[in-house]
Design a protein around this motif. Structure first.
Motif, short mmCIF file in Angstrom:
data_model
loop_
_atom_site.label_atom_id
_atom_site.label_comp_id
_atom_site.label_asym_id
_atom_site.label_seq_id
_atom_site.Cartn_x
_atom_site.Cartn_y
_atom_site.Cartn_z
N ALA A 244 49.61 121.41 9.94
CA ALA A 244 50.01 121.03 10.98
C ALA A 244 50.90 119.88 11.19
O ALA A 244 51.28 119.38 10.42
CB ALA A 244 48.59 120.39 11.99
N THR A 245 51.67 119.74 12.28
CA THR A 245 52.41 118.83 12.68
C THR A 245 51.72 117.74 13.53
O THR A 245 51.21 117.98 14.57
CB THR A 245 53.69 119.09 13.23
OG1 THR A 245 54.24 120.11 12.39
CG2 THR A 245 54.74 117.84 13.10
N SER A 252 50.04 119.83 16.52
CA SER A 252 50.59 121.20 16.83
C SER A 252 50.29 122.11 15.59
O SER A 252 50.87 121.77 14.43
CB SER A 252 51.95 121.19 17.42
OG SER A 252 53.13 121.12 16.51
N CYS A 253 49.83 123.15 15.77
CA CYS A 253 49.50 124.12 14.65
C CYS A 253 49.38 125.57 15.12
O CYS A 253 49.92 125.78 16.29
CB CYS A 253 48.37 123.64 14.12
SG CYS A 253 46.73 123.85 15.15
N ALA A 254 49.08 126.49 14.31
CA ALA A 254 49.03 127.97 14.68
C ALA A 254 48.05 128.18 15.72
O ALA A 254 48.25 129.20 16.29
CB ALA A 254 48.62 128.70 13.29
N LEU A 255 47.24 127.23 15.91
CA LEU A 255 46.09 127.48 17.21
C LEU A 255 46.78 126.84 18.51
O LEU A 255 46.16 126.97 19.55
CB LEU A 255 44.85 126.85 16.92
CG LEU A 255 44.17 127.49 15.71
CD1 LEU A 255 43.07 126.59 15.52
CD2 LEU A 255 43.87 128.91 15.94
N GLY A 256 47.83 126.13 18.52
CA GLY A 256 48.61 125.62 19.50
C GLY A 256 48.20 124.17 19.47
O GLY A 256 48.50 123.59 18.32
N ARG A 257 48.26 123.29 20.73
CA ARG A 257 48.15 122.04 20.52
C ARG A 257 46.60 121.85 20.74
O ARG A 257 45.78 121.99 21.38
CB ARG A 257 48.66 121.22 21.71
CG ARG A 257 49.58 120.30 21.90
CD ARG A 257 50.34 119.84 23.12
NE ARG A 257 49.88 118.67 23.56
CZ ARG A 257 50.30 117.30 23.43
NH1 ARG A 257 50.83 117.14 22.46
NH2 ARG A 257 49.70 116.39 24.06
N VAL A 258 46.18 120.63 19.60
CA VAL A 258 44.67 120.45 19.25
C VAL A 258 44.64 119.01 19.37
O VAL A 258 45.51 118.27 18.69
CB VAL A 258 44.54 121.21 18.10
CG1 VAL A 258 42.91 120.65 17.75
CG2 VAL A 258 44.68 122.50 17.95
N ARG A 266 51.43 110.55 11.79
CA ARG A 266 52.52 111.39 11.98
C ARG A 266 53.05 112.25 11.06
O ARG A 266 52.74 111.97 10.02
CB ARG A 266 53.51 110.12 12.57
CG ARG A 266 53.30 109.15 13.49
CD ARG A 266 54.58 108.62 14.13
NE ARG A 266 53.89 108.07 15.40
CZ ARG A 266 53.93 108.57 16.73
NH1 ARG A 266 54.50 109.77 16.84
NH2 ARG A 266 53.30 107.83 17.65
N GLY A 267 53.81 113.02 11.45
CA GLY A 267 54.51 114.13 10.51
C GLY A 267 53.53 115.22 10.05
O GLY A 267 52.49 115.45 10.79
N ALA A 268 53.92 115.60 8.86
CA ALA A 268 53.02 116.89 8.26
C ALA A 268 51.70 116.51 8.09
O ALA A 268 51.45 115.45 7.38
CB ALA A 268 53.90 117.63 7.31
N GLY A 269 50.66 117.37 8.17
CA GLY A 269 49.44 116.94 7.45
C GLY A 269 48.47 118.36 7.61
O GLY A 269 48.89 119.54 7.93
N THR A 270 47.37 117.98 7.25
CA THR A 270 46.27 119.19 7.13
C THR A 270 45.24 118.90 8.13
O THR A 270 44.62 117.81 7.85
CB THR A 270 45.87 119.62 5.78
OG1 THR A 270 47.07 119.81 5.16
CG2 THR A 270 45.19 120.89 5.62
N ASP A 343 43.04 113.19 4.60
CA ASP A 343 43.88 112.19 3.99
C ASP A 343 45.15 113.08 3.03
O ASP A 343 44.68 113.92 2.86
CB ASP A 343 43.11 111.24 3.02
CG ASP A 343 42.20 110.47 3.97
OD1 ASP A 343 42.59 110.17 5.18
OD2 ASP A 343 41.27 110.04 3.47
N THR A 344 46.16 112.13 3.10
CA THR A 344 47.26 112.87 2.25
C THR A 344 47.48 113.03 0.85
O THR A 344 48.25 113.23 0.11
CB THR A 344 48.74 112.10 3.06
OG1 THR A 344 48.56 111.02 2.77
CG2 THR A 344 49.09 112.73 4.29
N GLU A 345 46.32 112.25 0.23
CA GLU A 345 46.34 111.89 -1.26
C GLU A 345 46.31 113.20 -1.96
O GLU A 345 46.88 113.22 -3.22
CB GLU A 345 45.29 111.13 -1.74
CG GLU A 345 43.95 111.63 -1.24
CD GLU A 345 42.71 110.78 -1.44
OE1 GLU A 345 42.44 110.30 -2.58
OE2 GLU A 345 42.08 110.13 -0.43
N GLU A 346 45.92 114.28 -1.55
CA GLU A 346 45.71 115.59 -2.10
C GLU A 346 47.00 116.00 -2.44
O GLU A 346 48.09 116.08 -1.83
CB GLU A 346 44.96 116.75 -1.48
CG GLU A 346 43.72 116.41 -1.25
CD GLU A 346 42.71 116.41 -2.40
OE1 GLU A 346 42.79 117.47 -3.10
OE2 GLU A 346 41.97 115.24 -2.67
#
Lengths: 346, 508
Positions: A244-245, A252-258, A266-270, A343-346
């Motif tokens: 998601a972004t 905003s992701c494949a399911l829309g705005r969540v 901010r920015g890219a994440g999961t 978290d982004t550490e992965e």
């Protein structure tokens, strides 16, 4: 206040690191569940707490008493810790009464009365006292094992997958009985299980282990809804995990705005959603996806759908079976609550 | 329970075999009835019988507990301690099985010619029979669920009390079974005690038989011997009880943690080494000594080759006959258990406990009276072997038939095999290794059998055991040595097999 502390405990068996620097705290009267796939080191941790084995390094303390400091350890028989094992481990050469009384002094005056009280406590009939363990069902054996462990009024009760050999229905009722009994007696407990539902329903604190490490510890709701990694998320239940972004508390992701639980990222994440947050309705107006398969299994069914925004992503959701009935229809998606941001550490 | 389709003739054959197993007991009963009360009293109530009874009870009463202590200590060291080289030691603990008991005796008497009497009897018996207790104890230790010991510790019991209250009670079956086996061997053994001049019922019966042939005196002693034997069986059944000691749950057992010996390590190694030196070193040294003294001259091919040939022939005939005789019973006990089968099995169990001398005496009398043509023929001696070794063959066969459940045969049927071909392709194939190992065990027993062979074999029969016996009887110890060596060498592979089996019986 900490009652049981495990500090940086490591244990190797030959070349295999069974435990790698595990640290865990538990307070008085608290029920902790250690959950993880097989080989994650959870049973090893339990055996170290029980004193059946000693750590290579690290310290274990119970109620202010140092139990183990590296290989120097208090032996199991001086620890006042009760243990219930997977198959009950009743002594086959003793009657039920002698099993329950095994930890009581042989000459104790009120021995018979205490044994009778204990068997009442675990909800078994006193007529069973003279039976041999092999004449009992699996559930009854587990109850006897619990009574036997309670007899010495231990400070801590260790439960090593005690419900896994029981049928589904019996499992839930036995689990509830054990939890209530321990709560009433004010005895702290550590439960080891590979069954996430069991861990989440039994414990006040859930510790997730993987490959000899403690991955996350927290309340059942916290680890379930805010898992630290996608792996933990999937282990604790069905999860929809999407790239998601992020920004301003929205993704905003494949399911829309969540909506998400992290306002600052901010920015890219999961992100992760639990399936019970997602409901599907049949629609023709700008659908979010198309149902490609429905697998009926009674009360619920498993729906596989392809997403409209990104047709290379399919998601699989358990849904009430009264909802969608036909394959091939277009559906809209409604989401309850927030998605969790990893978290982004992965 | 649905009866299999083949039981009728299988049951009939099993019944016939069981009737045959009752011959020795029937003989004793018949003799007792025909001797007359006064003669019985005169023959049984006399100092000689009392003396033999005291000898026998002292022998059993001393040997069995000493064997139990040694077997427990050795088993604990090899299975539960961090003794260096535990596997090697466990092999050494089993190895005395490869040395026939009368060869042990021969080793001691040639090293210490003055040795005799109760002390010598107990000493040599302990050395020869400790493995009979060691093997079942090791198997039982390996089957124990280590979780039970952990739980006992968590209930506040220190290690010593755990051993006493949790481990030892669970070894009860193994202790009882092994002790019974040793007791029965003590009653049945001839060569060991004859060589060191210790009188038991068996040696006395054979002396009597050799001097007066078939007098009522020998028969009455056989009656007392059988009674002692049955008393041992009853005692064991009483002590064993009918408690169940199997593991309860299905949970996977974790490998047991071994006790650290620490400083006691050296003492343990030295002690174990001492036991091995006595039980194996002495026969090896003596045999080596006599072989060296005798040189090439004692290897007389014209005598040794026929003895070896006859031994192998008798062992093969006996092994095959015993296995065939055991098949119907083993089949019934796995596929159609019931009262009928249990009664038949009881017959087999009792005959297996009877000393060879009783079986031989019975067969001599019966053949002389009603079947003269087969008196001292191969048929009679093979029949004696069948009666002696039926339980050995039964044990292996039953275990291996049980590994081929009837469901597998049914699956083979559903895959288009006719019943006969299904039986062949599934059950026979699966049971074959067990049958073979049972046959090998019987053959080993026959190779080292002395009593019945001496009394029943056709004139001119020289097996390894009888040739060894007649040479050592003439104090020609050097000439006896090659036969002893060959018997030991033939026994080695089977001892190895038993050793390996005991390690795998636990299913891990």
């Amino acid at each position: 206040m900490s009652f049981l502390t495990v500090e940086a405990v490591s244990k190797r068996y030959g070349a295999v690191a069974a435990l790698d620097g595990v640290t865990l705290d538990s307070s008085a009267g608290q029920r902790t569940a250690i959950v993880g796939p097989s080989g994650s080191g959870k049973t090893t941790l339990l055996r170290l707490i029980a004193g059946f084995d000693t750590p290579d390094t690290g310290r274990i303390t119970l109620d202010g008493l140092l139990l183990a400091d590296g290989p120097a350890a208090v032996p199991a028989y001086r620890r006042d810790i009760g243990v219930v094992m997977q198959d009950g481990a009743l002594f086959p050469h003793l009657t039920v009464a002698d099993n329950i009384g095994f930890g009581l002094p042989r000459r104790a005056r009120n021995r018979t009365a205490v044994i009778a009280e204990l068997i009442d406590m675990v909800g078994l009939d006193r007529s069973m006292l003279e039976r041999r363990p092999d004449a009992l069902s699996g559930g009854q054996q587990q109850r006897v094992a619990l009574a036997r462990a309670l007899a010495r009024r231990p400070k801590l009760m260790l439960l090593d997958e005690p419900f896994s050999a029981l049928d589904t229905g019996l499992r839930a009722s036995t689990r509830k009985m054990v939890a209530d009994l321990l709560h009433a007696a004010g005895i702290a407990a550590v439960l080891v299980t590979h069954d996430q539902a069991e861990a989440l329903s039994f414990a006040d604190q859930v510790a997730v282990m993987g490959a000899g490490r403690l991955l996350q510890a927290g309340s059942p709701r916290e680890v379930y809804l805010r898992p630290r990694t996608p792996m933990i998320a999937s282990f604790l239940g069905e999860a929809v995990i999407l790239p998601a972004t992020l920004g301003d508390g929205w993704a905003s992701c494949a399911l829309g705005r969540v909506a998400v639980d992290d306002r600052n990222r901010r920015g890219a994440g999961t992100i992760m959603l639990r399936p019970e947050q997602i409901s599907l309705t049949e629609t023709t107006h700008s659908p979010d996806g198309k149902v490609i398969e429905i697998e009926f299994s009674g009360a619920s069914c498993t729906v596989t759908m392809r997403l409209t925004r990104q047709s290379d992503i399919t998601i699989v959701l358990p849904q009430p079976s009264l909802g969608l009935q036909t394959e091939g229809v277009d559906v809209g998606i409604a989401i309850a609550g927030c998605a969790h941001v990893f978290d982004t550490e992965e | 329970m649905v009866m299999p389709r083949r039981p009728s003739w299988i049951a009939l054959v099993a019944l016939l075999v069981s009737v045959a197993t009752m011959l020795p007991l029937g003989f004793i009963a018949w003799v007792t009835m025909h001797t007359g009360w006064d003669t019985i009293v005169a023959l049984v109530i006399r100092p000689r019988i009392g003396e033999l009874l005291v000898n026998t009870l002292l022998l059993a009463g001393l040997t069995v507990p000493i064997c139990a202590v040694f077997a427990l200590a050795l088993a604990w060291l090899t299975e539960r301690s961090d003794l260096p080289g535990a596997r090697l030691w466990s092999g050494l603990a089993v190895a005395p099985l490869a040395v026939p008991a009368f060869v042990q005796s021969y080793a001691w008497i040639t090293l210490f010619p003055a040795i005799h009497g109760l002390f010598a009897a107990v000493l040599v018996s302990v050395i020869a029979y400790v493995p009979f207790l060691y093997l079942p104890i090791v198997a039982a230790l390996r089957r124990l669920d280590p979780a039970l010991e952990d739980i006992a510790a968590s209930l506040g019991h220190p290690p010593g009390r755990v051993a006493l209250r949790v481990v030892l009670p669970q070894l009860r079956l193994a202790l009882c079974g092994g002790s019974l086996l040793i007791g029965l061997h003590l009653l049945a053994e001839y060569g060991l005690f004859a060589m060191i001049r210790f009188d038991t019922f068996t040696t006395a019966i054979i002396d009597q038989y050799m001097s007066t042939y078939n007098g009522p005196a020998a028969n009455m002693m056989a009656g007392v011997l059988v009674t002692t034997c049955l008393a041992f069986l009853g005692l064991e059944a009483g002590v064993r009880g009918n408690r169940r000691y199997a593991r309860l749950g299905p949970g996977a057992a974790r490998p047991i943690s071994r006790c650290k010996l620490g400083r006691a390590r050296l003492a343990a190694v030295l002690g174990f080494g001492g036991v091995a030196a006595v039980s194996l070193g002495i026969p090896i040294v003596t045999l080596g000594h006599w072989l060296a003294t005798g040189g090439i001259g004692i290897w007389r091919p014209d005598e040794i080759a026929p003895a070896l040939g006859q031994t192998l022939l008798l062992a093969t005939l006996g092994g095959v006959a015993t296995t065939l005789a055991a098949i119907p019973m083993a089949w019934l006990s796995v596929r159609a258990p019931g009262t009928f089968q249990r009664v038949l099995e009881g017959c087999n169990y009792i005959v297996g406990a009877l000393p060879g001398v009783v079986i031989a005496l019975a067969l001599v009398t019966i053949t002389v009276r009603i079947a003269m043509p087969i008196y001292q023929s191969v048929v009679t001696i093979v029949l004696a072997y069948v009666l002696l070794f039926l339980p050995r063959a039964m044990l292996s066969l039953r275990a291996s038939i049980a590994q081929a459940p009837v469901e597998l045969e049914q699956v083979a049927g559903s895959l288009g095999r006719s019943p006969a071909r299904a039986l062949w392709a599934v059950t026979v194939r699966l049971a074959a290794p067990g049958a073979a190992s049972g046959m090998a065990l019987v053959a080993l027993g026959i190779t080292n059998e002395l009593t019945a062979t001496q009394m029943l074999a056709p004139n001119g029969t020289h097996t390894l055991a009888t040739a060894f016996w007649s040479y050592s009887g003439e104090i020609d110890y050097a000439a006896a040595a090659p036969y002893a060596l060959i018997m030991v060498l033939l026994s080695v592979p089977l001892t190895w097999l038993l050793h390996v089996q005991s390690r795998h019986m636990a299913g891990r």
